[in-house]
Every structure is written in C-alpha cells, then in structure tokens.
Design a protein around this motif. Structure first.
Motif, mmCIF file in Angstrom:
data_model
loop_
_atom_site.group_PDB
_atom_site.id
_atom_site.type_symbol
_atom_site.label_atom_id
_atom_site.label_comp_id
_atom_site.label_asym_id
_atom_site.label_seq_id
_atom_site.Cartn_x
_atom_site.Cartn_y
_atom_site.Cartn_z
ATOM 1 N N ASN A 15 0.818 -1.213 0.000
ATOM 2 C CA ASN A 15 0.000 0.000 0.000
ATOM 3 C C ASN A 15 0.853 1.264 0.000
ATOM 4 N N ALA A 16 1.900 1.277 -0.798
ATOM 5 C CA ALA A 16 2.794 2.431 -0.868
ATOM 6 C C ALA A 16 2.082 3.663 -1.419
ATOM 7 N N ILE A 27 3.683 11.780 -8.232
ATOM 8 C CA ILE A 27 4.361 10.478 -8.218
ATOM 9 C C ILE A 27 3.490 9.447 -7.504
ATOM 10 N N LEU A 28 2.894 9.835 -6.360
ATOM 11 C CA LEU A 28 2.055 8.909 -5.601
ATOM 12 C C LEU A 28 0.803 8.503 -6.368
ATOM 13 N N GLU A 29 0.272 9.402 -7.196
ATOM 14 C CA GLU A 29 -0.912 9.090 -7.993
ATOM 15 C C GLU A 29 -0.559 8.447 -9.327
ATOM 16 N N GLY A 30 0.727 8.423 -9.660
ATOM 17 C CA GLY A 30 1.153 7.947 -10.967
ATOM 18 C C GLY A 30 1.389 6.457 -11.037
ATOM 19 N N ARG A 81 8.292 4.706 -5.572
ATOM 20 C CA ARG A 81 9.554 5.444 -5.660
ATOM 21 C C ARG A 81 9.697 6.483 -4.557
ATOM 22 N N VAL A 82 8.587 7.002 -4.042
ATOM 23 C CA VAL A 82 8.645 7.989 -2.967
ATOM 24 C C VAL A 82 9.210 7.344 -1.701
ATOM 25 N N ILE A 83 8.722 6.174 -1.344
ATOM 26 C CA ILE A 83 9.221 5.468 -0.154
ATOM 27 C C ILE A 83 10.653 5.011 -0.381
ATOM 28 N N SER A 84 10.951 4.523 -1.568
ATOM 29 C CA SER A 84 12.294 4.055 -1.882
ATOM 30 C C SER A 84 13.320 5.172 -1.721
ATOM 31 N N LYS A 85 13.037 6.368 -2.223
ATOM 32 C CA LYS A 85 13.948 7.506 -2.105
ATOM 33 C C LYS A 85 14.100 7.946 -0.661
ATOM 34 N N ALA A 86 12.997 7.941 0.098
ATOM 35 C CA ALA A 86 13.060 8.355 1.498
ATOM 36 C C ALA A 86 13.943 7.408 2.308
ATOM 37 N N VAL A 87 13.808 6.099 2.079
ATOM 38 C CA VAL A 87 14.611 5.116 2.804
ATOM 39 C C VAL A 87 16.068 5.197 2.359
ATOM 40 N N GLU A 88 16.291 5.325 1.062
ATOM 41 C CA GLU A 88 17.646 5.399 0.514
ATOM 42 C C GLU A 88 18.412 6.576 1.109
ATOM 43 N N ARG A 89 17.731 7.692 1.302
ATOM 44 C CA ARG A 89 18.383 8.883 1.833
ATOM 45 C C ARG A 89 18.572 8.826 3.346
ATOM 46 N N MET A 90 17.962 7.859 4.022
ATOM 47 C CA MET A 90 18.175 7.690 5.462
ATOM 48 C C MET A 90 19.269 6.678 5.771
ATOM 49 N N LEU A 91 19.747 5.991 4.759
ATOM 50 C CA LEU A 91 20.854 5.051 4.947
ATOM 51 C C LEU A 91 22.168 5.762 4.628
ATOM 52 N N PRO A 92 23.262 5.365 5.277
ATOM 53 C CA PRO A 92 24.546 5.975 4.932
ATOM 54 C C PRO A 92 24.963 5.541 3.526
ATOM 55 N N GLY A 93 25.610 6.425 2.787
ATOM 56 C CA GLY A 93 25.993 6.111 1.414
ATOM 57 C C GLY A 93 27.129 5.116 1.366
ATOM 58 N N GLY A 94 27.187 4.318 0.327
ATOM 59 C CA GLY A 94 28.287 3.373 0.156
ATOM 60 C C GLY A 94 27.811 2.038 -0.363
ATOM 61 N N PRO A 95 28.749 1.133 -0.608
ATOM 62 C CA PRO A 95 28.411 -0.174 -1.162
ATOM 63 C C PRO A 95 27.507 -1.011 -0.252
ATOM 64 N N TYR A 132 5.508 -2.333 -2.845
ATOM 65 C CA TYR A 132 4.400 -2.555 -3.771
ATOM 66 C C TYR A 132 3.334 -1.496 -3.542
ATOM 67 N N GLY A 133 2.810 -0.942 -4.631
ATOM 68 C CA GLY A 133 1.801 0.110 -4.561
ATOM 69 C C GLY A 133 0.471 -0.375 -4.024
ATOM 70 N N GLY A 134 0.118 -1.616 -4.294
ATOM 71 C CA GLY A 134 -1.157 -2.185 -3.850
ATOM 72 C C GLY A 134 -1.002 -3.056 -2.621
ATOM 73 N N ALA A 135 -2.054 -3.816 -2.325
ATOM 74 C CA ALA A 135 -2.070 -4.646 -1.120
ATOM 75 C C ALA A 135 -1.487 -6.041 -1.349
ATOM 76 N N GLU A 136 -1.280 -6.457 -2.602
ATOM 77 C CA GLU A 136 -0.779 -7.803 -2.881
ATOM 78 C C GLU A 136 0.739 -7.796 -3.028
ATOM 79 N N HIS A 137 1.354 -8.918 -2.640
ATOM 80 C CA HIS A 137 2.788 -9.109 -2.834
ATOM 81 C C HIS A 137 3.048 -10.599 -3.077
ATOM 82 N N PRO A 138 4.105 -10.931 -3.838
ATOM 83 C CA PRO A 138 4.381 -12.328 -4.177
ATOM 84 C C PRO A 138 5.299 -13.054 -3.192
ATOM 85 N N HIS A 139 5.356 -12.620 -1.932
ATOM 86 C CA HIS A 139 6.307 -13.191 -0.982
ATOM 87 C C HIS A 139 5.629 -13.951 0.157
#
Length: 154
Positions: A58-59, A92-95, A100-114, A126-133
């Motif tokens: 539900n992203a 972006i959220l409606e698109g 990508r909004v959550i991904s960028k927010a998390v990426e920027r909260m982690l320290p940079g590097g390999p 996943y944007g919706g409620a279903e996931h394949p895991h």
C-alpha cells in the motif's frame, strides 16, 4: 569483556511485512531504514549486512504532512546539459510508480556506500495490497500502532 563482532554464519535474516496505509512517510522510512540496517538487533555490527528483508504494501496510500503532497519536489538529471527534471510528490504517488517515494526516502536515510546499496536490495515495495512473498511467511510489523504520531488522517 570483548566487543561482539558478527560473522556471516551468525547472521539470521527474517522477513518483515509493513502496511504503509495512512502512515506518515518520514516516520515509516526511518523505521524501514532501521530494520534494513539491522539496528533493531542486539548483535548489530556496522560493517555487516545484518538487516531483515522488508516488504512494504500500500505504498500509494502513504501520508505526507503539511503541504508536502503539493510542494515537495523530487529532482533528477538525465546526464545531458540542461537535463534537470522535476516531479511533485503528489503526482508520483498518484502515478504509475508510487513506490519510488518510499524508496527515495529510505535510501536517503541510509549511509551512502556499497553496503547501503546492498541493503537496499532487501527492500521490496508494492503500490497495492498484494505481494508475491507469501512463501517467506513474513512477520507483520504494525507501524501505525507503534506511536500515535505515525498516522495522519487524510
């Protein structure tokens, strides 16, 4: 007493499922970043990939406080001269790719590097409620009930 330093054999990775519906973006991203790094574990070792695998559903229904939905701008560059592009968070959220909004927010909260880039591969959004895991039997983490400030009504 010696300081504990984890080895690859000591690492136990689990799967965590988080529902982002109605949760504030920044608070959600900080919790996800903590779980991805493994800082919630007593055996945390900074130079090892200790974190769990995180599934976010539900992203598209994540909340932004204030006027950020209309005012927050994400910039990217194509690599060509004059190639700067911008996008508003609400669009972006409606698109097509609201994750990508959550991904960028998390990426920027982690320290940079390999190591940080390796830890980002353990995040599935996943944007919706279903996931394949379902086969991994993820444990559900209820971020909304952790703190009353974690949720906002639309």
């Amino acid at each position: 007493m010696k300081t504990f330093s984890a080895r690859p054999a000591d690492i136990d990775k689990k799967w965590v499922l988080i529902d982002a519906q109605g949760v504030v973006l920044g608070r959600l991203a900080s919790i996800i970043a903590k779980v991805l790094r493994g800082k919630h574990k007593a055996t945390f070792t900074p130079h090892m990939d200790m974190g769990d695998n995180v599934i976010v559903v539900n992203a598209a229904k994540v909340q932004l406080t204030g006027n950020k939905r209309a005012d927050k701008v994400y910039y990217r560059h194509t690599g060509y001269p004059g190639g700067i592009k911008s996008a508003i968070a609400g669009k972006i959220l409606e698109g097509k790719h609201p994750e990508r909004v959550i991904s960028k927010a998390v990426e920027r909260m982690l320290p940079g590097g390999p190591l940080s880039r390796k830890q980002m591969t353990n995040l599935r959004i996943y944007g919706g409620a279903e996931h394949p895991h379902e086969a991994q039997q993820p444990a559900v983490m209820d971020v909304a009930s952790m703190n009353p400030k974690n949720t906002r009504s639309a």
